[in-house]
Design an enzyme around this catalytic site. Sequence first.
Site, PDB file in Angstrom:
ATOM      1  N   HIS A 130     -58.833 -29.935  28.320  1.00  0.00           N
ATOM      2  CA  HIS A 130     -60.159 -29.956  28.938  1.00  0.00           C
ATOM      3  C   HIS A 130     -61.194 -30.614  28.041  1.00  0.00           C
ATOM      4  CE1 HIS A 130     -61.757 -26.626  26.403  1.00  0.00           C
ATOM      5  NE2 HIS A 130     -60.523 -26.199  26.428  1.00  0.00           N
ATOM      6  N   CYS A 155     -55.734 -23.689  24.011  1.00  0.00           N
ATOM      7  CA  CYS A 155     -55.908 -24.889  24.830  1.00  0.00           C
ATOM      8  C   CYS A 155     -56.274 -26.079  23.949  1.00  0.00           C
ATOM      9  CB  CYS A 155     -56.990 -24.658  25.880  1.00  0.00           C
ATOM     10  SG  CYS A 155     -56.533 -23.441  27.139  1.00  0.00           S
TER      11      CYS A 155
END
Length: 428
Positions: A318, A337
């Site tokens: 992201h 992440c």
Amino acid sequence: MRDTNVSRSSRRLLLGAAMGALALAGLIPLAARAADADGQAEWPQSYEASPRMAIERESTPILSAATVDATQAAIQKYQDIVTRGGWSAVPPGADLRIGSKGARVQALRLRLVASGDLDAEAGAGPVYDSFVEAAVKRFQARHGLSQTGAVGEGTIAELNVSAAARLQQLETNIVRLKTFSGDLGQRYVVANIPAAEVETVENGVVYSHHAAGVGKIDRQSPIMQTRATEINFNPFWTVPPSLIKKDLIPKMKADPNYLTDEKIRIFNGKGEEVSPTSINWNTEEATHFKYRQDTGADLNSLGIVRINIPNPYGVYMHDTPSKGIFGDDFRFVSSGCIRVQDVRDYVAWLLKDNPGWGRDQIDEVIRSGQRLDVKLTQPVNVYWVYITAWATPDGVVQFRPDVYQRDGSGPGPLASAVPAQPMAIPQE
């Protein structure tokens, strides 16, 4: 997630002014002046040196037969260095830079010659000249450090890793490289966790490089193979259950306004919004709710876009509102992440087989703030790998810190030198 000293808008103005001044002065390359549509600089890393010793942007994928062959050649080179007695350490002390003189500079020259970063013809004198500066930049580039050309504590630590330890690192990693030397797909993504870097590959050639923010030492990004399947524009961020107890509850105990300030809403099992004041934060009650942060590039922990990569670990790739991390040497900052630099370009490449989804369309939907999910017409293979040492066909040997201690030789000097960080809800 909050900057308690300077607001984001103020920080952007200061950053833009500083980078603009440097650009006008010719002190940064044009590529380093780019900012996204929201004004946040992406902090691309660059390197300049003499043509003979410069390290060019690599077009050979790290996961390739060519990298395996180059790494095997590097192993032979380092075996020869070790056989000849390796290299001597550079004594610790004050930072060294252009104009420095003395025995430590002489030791630095010999060390750089031993690893091939400085031509032997440059001499072994006691003066830190432009040849030494260029050699230091080359060394720093090979070790994932900011190419300042000055020798500080971090560079000294990497210089003083023994040749035998570097040889062992190469021998460990060639086994990993061979595992991925087959057909990985016509188009694929590689996230090399120790390097905190992402590369996109198309038809056997690297299409783009992206700095990345990856998992902290105690919240590691997993090694895995998956596929990118969907792009979420202007996403909500739902706090993972693992972070509710670790981060969110302690933050609420310290500051009852934390969730409100961060635009994080609370929902019960029926999907109804709940007030933070109705929850007893000194009990386990808070773990029974869902916490969702509003969309918005300036605030949301996922920034403007999330890339779904189905996997059993619940992680994804992201954007981030904290673009400044991409200029740091140590980018082990997330809860597993991976945050991607220049994410708009990355998403445009992922969506290139989707009709009507060029860069202009991507910028427009981001500007609109509209929540939109787009499935990839052709899912793209994604590999998260752990490679701490490799070589490229031009003979450049790269090393990165063993931050997760998977090489069997400790975390390395860069990881060991990182100070403890204050607790906060991580921006994934």
